[in-house]
Design a protein around this motif. Structure first.
Motif, PDB file in Angstrom:
ATOM      1  N   GLU A 383       1.070  -1.142  -0.104  1.00 32.55           N
ATOM      2  CA  GLU A 383      -0.054   0.460   0.617  1.00 32.55           C
ATOM      3  C   GLU A 383       0.829   1.301   0.096  1.00 32.55           C
ATOM      4  OE1 GLU A 383      -2.382  -0.336   3.730  1.00 32.55           O
ATOM      5  OE2 GLU A 383      -3.482  -2.184   2.773  1.00 32.55           O
ATOM      6  N   SER A 384       2.175   1.075   0.995  1.00 33.49           N
ATOM      7  CA  SER A 384       3.166   2.213   0.763  1.00 33.49           C
ATOM      8  C   SER A 384       3.206   2.789  -0.697  1.00 33.49           C
ATOM      9  CB  SER A 384       3.880   2.137   2.090  1.00 33.49           C
ATOM     10  OG  SER A 384       5.117   3.022   1.969  1.00 33.49           O
ATOM     11  N   TYR A 387       0.970   4.421  -3.224  1.00 31.52           N
ATOM     12  CA  TYR A 387       0.976   5.221  -2.633  1.00 31.52           C
ATOM     13  C   TYR A 387       2.074   6.501  -3.683  1.00 31.52           C
ATOM     14  CZ  TYR A 387       0.472   9.525   0.190  1.00 31.52           C
ATOM     15  OH  TYR A 387      -0.216  11.507  -0.380  1.00 31.52           O
ATOM     16  N   HIS A 390       1.522   6.160  -7.608  1.00 38.10           N
ATOM     17  CA  HIS A 390       0.349   7.165  -7.655  1.00 38.10           C
ATOM     18  C   HIS A 390       0.802   8.462  -8.432  1.00 38.10           C
ATOM     19  CE1 HIS A 390      -3.339   9.088  -7.741  1.00 38.10           C
ATOM     20  NE2 HIS A 390      -4.383   7.842  -7.684  1.00 38.10           N
TER      21      HIS A 390
END
Length: 410
Positions: A383-384, A387, A390
């Motif tokens: 998830e990090s 992020y 993105h």
């Protein structure tokens, strides 16, 4: 209200003025007699009583509540059944005699038993002239003595122990002997002058021994102070030496920490560079494998003899196999769309090998848990990375990474 059976002065009592000493088997009882006499009695609970400490706070409370505060007081102390007096009580008594002087006009001990007679005489010997102390036989004797002092206005030269001849030099030197012992034992005063009798007097040997004892104690204390000062200097030197060692070690640690940080930065930069190189090579391998596959397909469609076609396509197949075996197993790139990876690498050359892998798995509809298991990190780590990707990919807020990767066109 009760009255004193000797002076007929009113006696004020209050049960709240009683102070129990259960460990030592007695209760201190305070009474106010008239307007300037405080009675402090020992109410024993057993045969042998030890006085452990003076009830200082209660004494001041009594003189305050009886309206005697600020007045010169007579204090009488009942020593009934007292057979021992602790060192703390002796210190408290001397402190009271010297520091509460204005509160005491005269102190009288009565009912003094033979076990504490010498201590009582020592109290009388060491008390200052402005707060004299004397010893009486009974309560009646103590009250009559106060009445006599009040009648004559005596200032306090009667603090000596009851004696027939106050000019008796042996009695005076006895007082000096007891006072000197008290100063050394209770007050740690070793340099106070000791009055000496004439050599032919009977008490000379005792006073001389006392003087020698005092001189020995002064020498002993001087030696102890010298030893203590030496130990302090040695301790200070050791502390300084230890502080220098600690400071040197701290400086060394700081230098090592700085070197470690520099080496870490260097290795990270090198790892990032190698990762980028690995990404470039992996992408190139995938592209070459795709081209070789295309060549093999075209050769297979040509109208050539079988052995010639095999001779031409064999090396290509071997090269494709070699490229596949050199890649990391299960990385996801060797089975990827080469056109997509080539396009993604050209558009975003800053992406490393792991980020390319994650982009590929996202595009192929893998969830976070599957991606984490595939590349060997935790779901939170994925998830990090997503992020950060993105931002790296420049994906707009209303668009997801997956949609961005699916819509990517050359």
């Amino acid at each position: 209200m009760n009255r004193c059976r000797v002076s007929h002065l009113p006696v004020r009592e209050n049960r709240q003025w009683d102070v129990p000493h259960p460990a030592c088997g007695y209760t201190t009882v305070f009474r106010g007699i008239g307007d300037n006499i405080v009675y402090a009695g020992v109410n024993p609970h057993r045969e042998n009583v030890t006085l452990d400490y003076m009830d200082v706070e209660m004494f001041f409370r009594v003189i305050d509540e009886t309206g005697m505060s600020g007045k010169p007081l007579y204090t009488i102390i009942d020593m009934q059944k007292v057979t021992c007096i602790t060192y703390r009580y002796k210190k408290d008594f001397v402190n009271a005699a010297y520091n509460w002087g204005p509160e005491f006009k005269h102190v009288i001990l009565f009912n003094v038993g033979p076990e504490i007679q010498t201590v009582a005489e020592t109290f009388a010997a060491i008390t200052p002239g402005y707060a004299p102390l004397s010893i009486a036989g009974t309560y009646e004797d103590a009250i009559r003595k106060i009445m006599a002092l009040e009648a004559t206005g005596a200032a306090g030269d009667e603090q000596m122990i009851e004696h027939a001849d106050t000019k008796d030099r042996s009695f005076l030197f006895r007082k000096e002997f007891l006072a000197a012992l008290a100063r050394m034992s209770w007050l740690n005063l070793f340099d106070h002058h000791v009055c000496m009798p004439d050599p032919d007097e009977p008490c000379y040997s005792y006073m001389k021994s006392l003087e020698q004892l005092q001189n020995d104690l002064v020498s002993q204390r001087s030696g102890q102070r010298h030893t203590l000062e030496k130990l302090r200097r040695e301790y200070a030197w050791k502390v300084e030496e230890r502080e220098l060692l600690i400071k040197a070690q701290a400086d060394l640690n700081n230098r090592l920490e700085q070197q470690l940080k520099e080496e870490t930065c260097r290795l990270r930069a090198r790892a990032a560079s190698m990762d980028m190189e690995l990404t470039r090579i992996s992408t190139a391998v995938v592209e070459k494998s795709a081209r070789l596959n295309d060549i093999c397909r075209r050769l297979s469609r040509l109208d050539l003899p079988g052995h010639l076609k095999k001779t031409m396509t064999g090396p290509c197949s071997q090269m494709i196999s070699d490229y596949g075996s050199d890649n990391k197993p299960h990385s996801g790139i060797e089975h990827a769309d080469p056109a997509f990876l080539s396009l993604l690498h050209r558009r975003h050359p800053e992406l490393n090998q792991r980020e390319l892998r994650i982009c590929l798995l996202i595009r192929n509809n893998h969830n976070t848990r599957d991606i984490a298991a595939s590349i060997g990190i935790t779901p939170r780590g994925v998830e990090s990375i997503r992020y950060r990707q993105h931002k790296k990919l420049g994906v707009e807020k209303h668009c997801t990474i997956k949609q961005y990767l699916i819509d990517m066109r050359g």
